[in-house]
Design a protein around this motif. Structure first.
Motif, PDB file in Angstrom:
ATOM      1  N   LEU A 179       0.827  -1.210   0.000  1.00 21.34           N
ATOM      2  CA  LEU A 179       0.000   0.000   0.000  1.00 21.34           C
ATOM      3  C   LEU A 179       0.863   1.263   0.000  1.00 21.34           C
ATOM      4  O   LEU A 179       0.546   2.254  -0.673  1.00 21.34           O
ATOM      5  CB  LEU A 179      -0.920  -0.014   1.217  1.00 21.34           C
ATOM      6  N   ILE A 180       1.970   1.223   0.731  1.00 25.80           N
ATOM      7  CA  ILE A 180       2.885   2.366   0.755  1.00 25.80           C
ATOM      8  C   ILE A 180       3.458   2.611  -0.636  1.00 25.80           C
ATOM      9  O   ILE A 180       3.573   3.756  -1.095  1.00 25.80           O
ATOM     10  CB  ILE A 180       4.001   2.134   1.780  1.00 25.80           C
ATOM     11  N   ALA A 181       3.821   1.530  -1.335  1.00 23.19           N
ATOM     12  CA  ALA A 181       4.380   1.651  -2.682  1.00 23.19           C
ATOM     13  C   ALA A 181       3.384   2.249  -3.665  1.00 23.19           C
ATOM     14  O   ALA A 181       3.783   2.839  -4.686  1.00 23.19           O
ATOM     15  CB  ALA A 181       4.852   0.289  -3.174  1.00 23.19           C
ATOM     16  N   LEU A 182       2.102   2.121  -3.366  1.00 27.08           N
ATOM     17  CA  LEU A 182       1.059   2.707  -4.225  1.00 27.08           C
ATOM     18  C   LEU A 182       0.813   4.174  -3.902  1.00 27.08           C
ATOM     19  O   LEU A 182      -0.061   4.800  -4.497  1.00 27.08           O
ATOM     20  CB  LEU A 182      -0.240   1.914  -4.071  1.00 27.08           C
ATOM     21  N   GLY A 183       1.570   4.708  -2.947  1.00 29.07           N
ATOM     22  CA  GLY A 183       1.468   6.131  -2.630  1.00 29.07           C
ATOM     23  C   GLY A 183       0.609   6.460  -1.423  1.00 29.07           C
ATOM     24  O   GLY A 183       0.439   7.636  -1.091  1.00 29.07           O
ATOM     25  N   HIS A 184       0.078   5.452  -0.753  1.00 36.06           N
ATOM     26  CA  HIS A 184      -0.795   5.710   0.395  1.00 36.06           C
ATOM     27  C   HIS A 184       0.050   6.112   1.605  1.00 36.06           C
ATOM     28  O   HIS A 184       1.095   5.517   1.881  1.00 36.06           O
ATOM     29  CB  HIS A 184      -1.631   4.471   0.711  1.00 36.06           C
ATOM     30  N   ARG A 185      -0.425   7.114   2.327  1.00 40.47           N
ATOM     31  CA  ARG A 185       0.287   7.612   3.493  1.00 40.47           C
ATOM     32  C   ARG A 185      -0.550   7.545   4.762  1.00 40.47           C
ATOM     33  O   ARG A 185       0.000   7.620   5.863  1.00 40.47           O
ATOM     34  CB  ARG A 185       0.745   9.064   3.243  1.00 40.47           C
ATOM     35  N   THR A 186      -1.844   7.428   4.638  1.00 39.58           N
ATOM     36  CA  THR A 186      -2.711   7.269   5.810  1.00 39.58           C
ATOM     37  C   THR A 186      -3.384   5.905   5.695  1.00 39.58           C
ATOM     38  O   THR A 186      -4.402   5.751   5.012  1.00 39.58           O
ATOM     39  CB  THR A 186      -3.753   8.391   5.899  1.00 39.58           C
ATOM     40  N   ILE A 187      -2.764   4.920   6.326  1.00 38.99           N
ATOM     41  CA  ILE A 187      -3.170   3.520   6.184  1.00 38.99           C
ATOM     42  C   ILE A 187      -3.679   3.026   7.532  1.00 38.99           C
ATOM     43  O   ILE A 187      -2.936   3.030   8.521  1.00 38.99           O
ATOM     44  CB  ILE A 187      -1.998   2.647   5.701  1.00 38.99           C
ATOM     45  N   ALA A 188      -4.912   2.602   7.583  1.00 33.22           N
ATOM     46  CA  ALA A 188      -5.501   2.080   8.816  1.00 33.22           C
ATOM     47  C   ALA A 188      -5.314   0.570   8.890  1.00 33.22           C
ATOM     48  O   ALA A 188      -4.980  -0.085   7.893  1.00 33.22           O
ATOM     49  CB  ALA A 188      -6.982   2.438   8.887  1.00 33.22           C
ATOM     50  N   HIS A 189      -5.548   0.040  10.087  1.00 35.99           N
ATOM     51  CA  HIS A 189      -5.416  -1.404  10.287  1.00 35.99           C
ATOM     52  C   HIS A 189      -6.627  -1.933  11.052  1.00 35.99           C
ATOM     53  O   HIS A 189      -7.014  -1.379  12.083  1.00 35.99           O
ATOM     54  CB  HIS A 189      -4.143  -1.719  11.065  1.00 35.99           C
ATOM     55  N   VAL A 190      -7.210  -3.017  10.540  1.00 34.26           N
ATOM     56  CA  VAL A 190      -8.314  -3.701  11.217  1.00 34.26           C
ATOM     57  C   VAL A 190      -7.769  -4.997  11.779  1.00 34.26           C
ATOM     58  O   VAL A 190      -7.278  -5.859  11.035  1.00 34.26           O
ATOM     59  CB  VAL A 190      -9.492  -3.975  10.267  1.00 34.26           C
ATOM     60  N   THR A 191      -7.833  -5.140  13.095  1.00 33.80           N
ATOM     61  CA  THR A 191      -7.253  -6.287  13.773  1.00 33.80           C
ATOM     62  C   THR A 191      -8.330  -7.058  14.520  1.00 33.80           C
ATOM     63  O   THR A 191      -9.524  -6.844  14.293  1.00 33.80           O
ATOM     64  CB  THR A 191      -6.114  -5.833  14.714  1.00 33.80           C
ATOM     65  N   GLY A 192      -7.912  -7.972  15.407  1.00 38.01           N
ATOM     66  CA  GLY A 192      -8.870  -8.836  16.085  1.00 38.01           C
ATOM     67  C   GLY A 192      -9.394  -8.258  17.385  1.00 38.01           C
ATOM     68  O   GLY A 192      -9.297  -7.058  17.653  1.00 38.01           O
ATOM     69  N   ASP A 193      -9.947  -9.132  18.205  1.00 32.15           N
ATOM     70  CA  ASP A 193     -10.499  -8.758  19.493  1.00 32.15           C
ATOM     71  C   ASP A 193      -9.355  -8.435  20.451  1.00 32.15           C
ATOM     72  O   ASP A 193      -8.478  -9.271  20.670  1.00 32.15           O
ATOM     73  CB  ASP A 193     -11.335  -9.922  20.044  1.00 32.15           C
ATOM     74  N   PRO A 194      -9.329  -7.236  21.046  1.00 30.28           N
ATOM     75  CA  PRO A 194      -8.209  -6.891  21.936  1.00 30.28           C
ATOM     76  C   PRO A 194      -8.083  -7.817  23.136  1.00 30.28           C
ATOM     77  O   PRO A 194      -6.991  -7.994  23.675  1.00 30.28           O
ATOM     78  CB  PRO A 194      -8.547  -5.457  22.377  1.00 30.28           C
ATOM     79  N   ASP A 195      -9.180  -8.430  23.555  1.00 29.28           N
ATOM     80  CA  ASP A 195      -9.133  -9.330  24.702  1.00 29.28           C
ATOM     81  C   ASP A 195      -8.474 -10.663  24.374  1.00 29.28           C
ATOM     82  O   ASP A 195      -8.146 -11.438  25.271  1.00 29.28           O
ATOM     83  CB  ASP A 195     -10.550  -9.594  25.236  1.00 29.28           C
TER      84      ASP A 195
END
Length: 336
Positions: A170-186
């Motif tokens: 994604l960075i190589a495509l020029g994106h600079r504001t990249i979010a992350h969706v992860t699992g359950d924090p617990d």
């Protein structure tokens, strides 16, 4: 007249113990003896009783499989691969599910496995250290698939590298504001895949001189519905986000649905990358880090069978992933 093991032993000129070992594929029987015993057994129409073999060997010919889910893609594929391998060795799988949902999960009770299984596979189930210790106390071979604590035999991905490659794309495509969706924090223990995928996302951003903002980390619980809800909040509160790395394909699908709900186009307004190689990924054009979950199940089951036979196995087997680029990821939009 039905022939018994004594008849086979007499005709083959060996002991009944040798007949038993030869027909069960156990070691310490020469190839020529094994072949002779099998030939005599076939000629006499002798087939050993599974229950009698189990009693004689002290084995159950059953493997316990502990998992949180059987319907989700990764778990279903691992279990299918493991079961296929076990069946080929005339072994059965005894399945125990411990659904990981909001609220307390029932504790893993090793007493239900004692004298019922010859080994245990733990497939992606987050366990406490006392639960790990209890399973180890059974004295049976134990292998973790997908994630596993230090000191235990584990079959898993290089989750850190997987996340770095996905984020770097994604960075190589020029994106600079990249979010992350992860699992359950617990459920994000130090050895959970989600933990290393989160670390990999942060590491890739840091290497590119980009901030890994905590407000761009959201929890999708590794399912479509939860990820869709989390992405709704993320994308409404942070319209500057142009790309999302999701820790699973199912969560990436949830993000895609949320983007559509909000009138955003993929990839023109929002690029997406997932992890897995889900069967539906190609259908929706999802860029993803592909893994072979079925082969992980095959490998883990094969290793468990080796342990039961007293053969050595590696302490950790790491499976590779590869980036498959499809239409869900594209260059950052002009002006973003």
């Amino acid at each position: 007249m039905a022939h018994g093991i004594e008849d086979v032993a007499r005709a083959a000129g060996v002991s009944t113990a040798t007949v038993s070992r030869a027909l069960r594929g156990l070691p310490n029987v020469t190839a020529s003896t094994r072949e002779r015993v099998q030939l005599v057994a076939t000629e006499l129409g002798y087939s050993p009783s599974p229950s009698a073999s189990s009693l004689a060997s002290g084995r159950t010919r059953t493997i316990g499989v502990l998992t949180p889910w059987i319907s989700r893609w990764f778990f279903a594929n691992v279990i299918e691969g493991a079961e296929r391998t076990l069946r080929a060795s005339d072994m059965d799988a005894l399945l125990y599910t411990f659904e990981v949902t909001k609220g307390p999960r029932r504790r893993v009770d090793p007493s239900v496995l004692r004298r019922r299984v010859d080994g245990v596979l733990v497939v992606g189930l987050p366990l406490t250290q006392p639960e790990v210790d209890d399973l180890a106390s059974l004295g049976q071979p134990l292998i973790f698939v997908g994630s596993g604590p230090p000191g235990q035999i584990t079959v898993r991905l290089d989750d850190l590298r997987t996340a770095r490659v996905a984020t770097d794309h994604l960075i190589a495509l020029g994106h600079r504001t990249i979010a992350h969706v992860t699992g359950d924090p617990d459920e994000m223990s130090a050895w959970a895949p989600a933990t290393d995928r989160l670390r990999g996302w942060r590491s890739a951003l840091a290497a590119a001189g980009l901030p890994a903002r905590p407000d761009l980390e959201v929890h999708g619980d590794f399912d479509v519905t939860s990820a869709r809800a989390a992405a709704h909040v993320l994308l409404r509160e942070h319209p500057e986000v142009t790309a999302v790395f999701a820790a699973s394909d199912e969560m990436a699908m949830g993000v895609a649905l949320a983007a559509g709900d909000l009138g955003l186009r993929v990839p023109e307004d929002l690029s997406l990358v997932g992890v897995d190689g889900h069967d539906l990924g190609e259908l929706i054009g999802l860029t993803t880090m592909v893994q072979d979950a079925g082969d992980q199940g095959v490998t883990a089951a094969s290793m468990l069978l080796d342990l039961i036979r007293g053969e050595p196995v590696p302490g950790d087997v790491t499976f590779p992933t590869r980036l498959v680029v499809r239409r869900s990821s594209g260059p950052v939009r002009v002006g973003a």
